[in-house]
Design a protein around this motif. Structure first.
Motif, PDB file in Angstrom:
ATOM      1  N   LEU A   1     -18.669  13.328  86.098  1.00  0.00           N
ATOM      2  CA  LEU A   1     -17.584  14.289  86.337  1.00  0.00           C
ATOM      3  C   LEU A   1     -16.401  13.765  85.551  1.00  0.00           C
ATOM      4  CD1 LEU A   1     -17.825  14.889  90.220  1.00  0.00           C
ATOM      5  CD2 LEU A   1     -18.585  16.411  88.389  1.00  0.00           C
ATOM      6  N   ASP A   2     -15.569  14.675  85.062  1.00  0.00           N
ATOM      7  CA  ASP A   2     -14.377  14.231  84.334  1.00  0.00           C
ATOM      8  C   ASP A   2     -13.457  13.468  85.293  1.00  0.00           C
ATOM      9  OD1 ASP A   2     -15.343  15.580  82.152  1.00  0.00           O
ATOM     10  OD2 ASP A   2     -14.196  17.404  82.583  1.00  0.00           O
TER      11      ASP A   2
ATOM     12  N   THR B   1     -11.745  15.689  87.714  1.00  0.00           N
ATOM     13  CA  THR B   1     -12.593  16.536  88.572  1.00  0.00           C
ATOM     14  C   THR B   1     -12.822  15.824  89.906  1.00  0.00           C
ATOM     15  OG1 THR B   1     -13.712  17.436  86.636  1.00  0.00           O
ATOM     16  CG2 THR B   1     -14.841  17.685  88.737  1.00  0.00           C
TER      17      THR B   1
ATOM     18  N   TYR C   1     -19.562  24.652  91.078  1.00  0.00           N
ATOM     19  CA  TYR C   1     -18.182  24.215  90.820  1.00  0.00           C
ATOM     20  C   TYR C   1     -17.206  25.283  91.293  1.00  0.00           C
ATOM     21  CZ  TYR C   1     -20.334  20.873  87.628  1.00  0.00           C
ATOM     22  OH  TYR C   1     -21.095  19.866  87.094  1.00  0.00           O
TER      23      TYR C   1
ATOM     24  N   LEU D   1     -10.585  21.316  89.039  1.00  0.00           N
ATOM     25  CA  LEU D   1     -12.037  21.520  89.092  1.00  0.00           C
ATOM     26  C   LEU D   1     -12.631  20.640  90.177  1.00  0.00           C
ATOM     27  CD1 LEU D   1     -14.501  22.890  87.879  1.00  0.00           C
ATOM     28  CD2 LEU D   1     -14.599  21.093  86.164  1.00  0.00           C
TER      29      LEU D   1
ATOM     30  N   HIS E   1     -17.983  18.564  79.653  1.00  0.00           N
ATOM     31  CA  HIS E   1     -16.845  19.463  79.913  1.00  0.00           C
ATOM     32  C   HIS E   1     -17.274  20.934  79.939  1.00  0.00           C
ATOM     33  CE1 HIS E   1     -14.552  15.915  79.212  1.00  0.00           C
ATOM     34  NE2 HIS E   1     -14.634  15.934  77.912  1.00  0.00           N
ATOM     35  N   GLN E   2     -18.487  21.193  80.400  1.00  0.00           N
ATOM     36  CA  GLN E   2     -19.020  22.550  80.241  1.00  0.00           C
ATOM     37  C   GLN E   2     -18.218  23.614  80.987  1.00  0.00           C
ATOM     38  OE1 GLN E   2     -23.215  22.924  80.555  1.00  0.00           O
ATOM     39  NE2 GLN E   2     -23.177  25.153  80.464  1.00  0.00           N
ATOM     40  N   VAL E   3     -17.837  23.326  82.234  1.00  0.00           N
ATOM     41  CA  VAL E   3     -17.112  24.350  82.998  1.00  0.00           C
ATOM     42  C   VAL E   3     -15.771  24.635  82.311  1.00  0.00           C
ATOM     43  CG1 VAL E   3     -16.001  24.858  85.199  1.00  0.00           C
ATOM     44  CG2 VAL E   3     -18.235  23.715  85.169  1.00  0.00           C
ATOM     45  N   LYS E   4     -15.084  23.563  81.930  1.00  0.00           N
ATOM     46  CA  LYS E   4     -13.772  23.755  81.295  1.00  0.00           C
ATOM     47  C   LYS E   4     -13.926  24.536  79.984  1.00  0.00           C
ATOM     48  CE  LYS E   4     -11.777  19.632  83.334  1.00  0.00           C
ATOM     49  NZ  LYS E   4     -11.523  18.202  83.155  1.00  0.00           N
TER      50      LYS E   4
HETATM   51  N1  URA Z   1     -17.670  20.574  83.748  1.00  0.00           N
HETATM   52  C1  URA Z   1     -16.474  20.098  83.351  1.00  0.00           C
HETATM   53  O1  URA Z   1     -15.809  20.689  82.503  1.00  0.00           O
HETATM   54  N2  URA Z   1     -16.016  18.963  83.902  1.00  0.00           N
HETATM   55  C2  URA Z   1     -16.672  18.291  84.874  1.00  0.00           C
HETATM   56  O2  URA Z   1     -16.199  17.264  85.360  1.00  0.00           O
HETATM   57  C3  URA Z   1     -17.923  18.798  85.280  1.00  0.00           C
HETATM   58  C4  URA Z   1     -18.400  19.940  84.706  1.00  0.00           C
END
Ligand code: URA
Length: 265
Positions: free
Chosen positions: A134-135, A138, A165, A231, A215-218
């Motif tokens: 996790l970042d 996060t 998330y 996040l 960083h997929q979600v971001k």
């Molecule tokens: N996606 C993100 O951008 N950050 C995370 O920490 C986990 C998933």
């Protein structure tokens, strides 16, 4: 010019000793086996071995990478210690700040330090691996285990273990943006798999991914025009975070099998 691949030290040690690979037996080296079995964490085990405090089948072993059979008789400081390693999985509620890495150049600290600070005495001897990353900023569910096979299972793209998330974002995502997140979009490292996406509040999106790129979600939310402000990871597989921030608990074997779909057999 292609870079030459470095042979891992454990493999060199195994070759030097011409250790036969026993079919069906788990290959391991001494320091790692001690960490996995909870005798002492790997770095401590390496020191103990170099100091001549560890015997294998009656002989002092000074090579931390020496191959070892799970059936070997191992003594540390004269005491017989079993290399049997139960599968242990911990749920940890990561706060914002610490990094998921072995050391932190920014001096805020690592999740491993935070974990050790709250672990009961009987779990201090294990070497812990984080299941994915996790970042730093996060928060939420981070799993730790003493078994690298679970790390592989939890992070492999083939396992498709869903990760849920919750992101607060700048702006109010539109239905069109949610549809793009659901259908999959193209990031600089390729297309994303279809995801679940829904609004929990005008500026809060729940996103369930079955892959875990950096960083997929971001990156996905930025790509549809709504940069992430905060996040949080709420669930992995069917396992939902249920401990307060900074705390951890051990999962039962049934939870590991049912919620993470993993068996060590
Ligand atoms: N996606 C993100 O951008 N950050 C995370 O920490 C986990 C998933």
């Amino acid at each position: 010019m292609s870079r030459k691949q470095k042979t891992p030290r454990w493999l060199k040690a195994a070759r030097r000793r011409k250790t036969p690979v026993v079919p069906g037996e788990r290959a391991d080296w001494l320091a790692r086996a001690l960490g996995r079995a909870g005798v002492m964490p790997r770095a401590e085990a390496e020191r103990a071995i170099l100091e001549g405090r560890v015997e294998v089948d009656g002989r002092v072993e000074r090579e931390p990478f020496a191959p070892v059979s799970p059936r070997a008789e191992v003594r540390v400081d004269g005491q017989v210690r079993s290399l049997d390693a139960p599968l242990i999985v911990l749920m940890f509620h990561k706060p914002a700040g610490p990094v998921v890495a072995g050391w932190d150049r920014e001096g805020v600290g690592t999740v491993f330090e935070r974990l050790r600070a709250v672990l009961p005495a009987e779990l201090q001897g294990f070497e812990w691996y984080a299941v994915g990353r996790l970042d730093r900023d996060t928060t939420g569910l981070l799993l730790f285990t003493n078994d690298e096979r679970l790390v592989q299972h939890g992070t492999s793209p083939e396992a498709h273990l869903p990760k849920c998330y919750v992101a607060t974002v700048a702006g109010h995502p539109t239905l069109a943006a949610l549809r793009m997140l659901r259908d999959g979009l193209v990031l600089e490292d390729g297309p994303t798999r279809p995801a679940e996406a829904q609004l929990l509040a005008p500026d809060c999106v729940e996103l369930v991914l079955t892959e875990g790129r950096r960083h997929q979600v971001k990156r996905m939310l930025a790509a549809v025009g709504y940069p992430v402000r905060t996040l949080h990871r709420e669930a992995v597989g069917r396992l939902v975070l249920d401990v307060p921030e900074g705390a951890c608990r051990r999962l039962t074997d049934a939870e590991v099998a049912e919620t993470l779909e993993f068996s060590s057999e």
